[in-house]
Write an enzyme that holds these catalytic residues in place. Structure first.
Site, PDB file in Angstrom:
ATOM      1  CB  SER A 135      -0.854  -0.026   1.275  1.00  0.00           C
ATOM      2  OG  SER A 135      -1.379   1.244   1.555  1.00  0.00           O
ATOM      3  CE1 TYR A 148      -4.249  -2.130   5.091  1.00  0.00           C
ATOM      4  CE2 TYR A 148      -3.357   0.037   4.572  1.00  0.00           C
ATOM      5  CZ  TYR A 148      -3.891  -1.177   4.161  1.00  0.00           C
ATOM      6  OH  TYR A 148      -4.057  -1.436   2.818  1.00  0.00           O
TER       7      TYR A 148
END
Ligand code: NDP
Length: 250
Positions: A135, A148
């Protein structure tokens, strides 16, 4: 890539399903895995050469059994797309150990377990492609996503280190790093923002893409195209890379 066998985690939706479509169009046979067998079954029906297997990537036995099932039908695994992921958000003070462990288990340990299961096939064949779906959070920090971000930074670390180990074996390990992509995860994020703030749906959506210089959400197909490239023969010299797909953010 025709005739190769790809194992795609989280292959029933979003980026995983888009990657399945891109690889299938190049003649790749697919094993699509996820916790919901119904979801991966529905996805697999779209393709001529695809099977659905239930698997929780956080569970070592489940991963081993999914790889056995995958090989029973299509033989050794040539391509692994570590895509399964979850993206819950919370301020750090509300990020308790259970929350943290869950995010790390899915996004990082899941990729570790699947890579362990896939790599022997690839080293024996002297050809393999591992693409980790990281990401922009593999590269940058943002508020409210400490777990995350830690998991996706970890996934990039795993990518870079393993790429060194496999460099002479014909196996490449790379990481795509998308910004916000139009998938079910984003729908969940928008729902969370509207529930917890005064923002409406359009404003919540706009808040997510505010860092993207192109000012729009990325499509799953744009990420899938990068994944398909990294799986190709011509990408043999691209190893240990972090490829931002962010519209220019970074
Ligand atoms: P989706 O929710 O569509 O995909 C996530 C997939 O992961 C689902 O198919 C889900 O299936 C599967 N999954 C979740 N937990 C597990 C588990 N424990 N074991 C096996 N499978 C699991 O969203 P995306 O396509 O957006 O997400 C795919 C990846 O892309 C994730 O790693 C995400 O972090 C990453 N990403 C997404 C971005 C975005 O903006 N959408 C941006 C950057 C990265 P099931 O529930 O059936 O298990």
């Amino acid at each position: 890539m025709s005739g190769r066998h790809a194992f795609i985690t989280g292959g029933g939706s979003g980026i995983g399903l888009a990657a399945a479509r891109a690889l299938a169009s190049a003649g790749v046979k697919l094993t699509l895995v996820g916790r919901s067998i119904d979801k991966v079954r529905a996805a697999a029906e779209e393709f001529d050469d695809a099977q659905a297997v239930a698997c929780d990537v956080t569970d070592e036995l489940s991963v081993k059994s999914a790889f056995n099932e995958a090989r029973d039908r299509y033989g050794s695994v040539d391509i692994l797309i570590n895509n399964a992921g979850q993206a819950p958000s919370a301020p750090f003070r509300k990020t308790d150990l259970a929350f943290w462990n869950n995010v790390l288990a899915v996004n990082l340990t899941g990729a570790f377990l699947c890579t362990h299961a896939a790599l022997p096939d690839m080293t024996e064949a002297k050809w393999g492609r591992i693409v980790n779906v990281g990401s922009v959070c593999s590269l940058k920090g943002y508020a409210y996503v400490t777990a995350y971000c830690a998991s996706k930074h970890g996934l990039l670390g795993l990518t870079r280190a393993l790429a060194h180990e496999t460099a002479k074996s014909g196996v490449t390990v790379n990481c795509v790093c998308p910004g916000y992509v139009d998938t079910p995860i984003i729908t969940e994020s928008v729902d969370r923002i509207t529930a917890k703030t005064a923002l409406n749906e359009a404003e919540a959506h706009a808040s997510l893409i505010q860092f993207n210089p192109m000012g729009r959400i990325i499509t799953a197909e744009e990420v899938a195209a990068a994944i398909a490239y990294l799986c190709s023969d011509l990408a043999a010299a691209t190893n240990g890379a972090a490829l931002p797909i962010t519209g220019g953010e970074i």
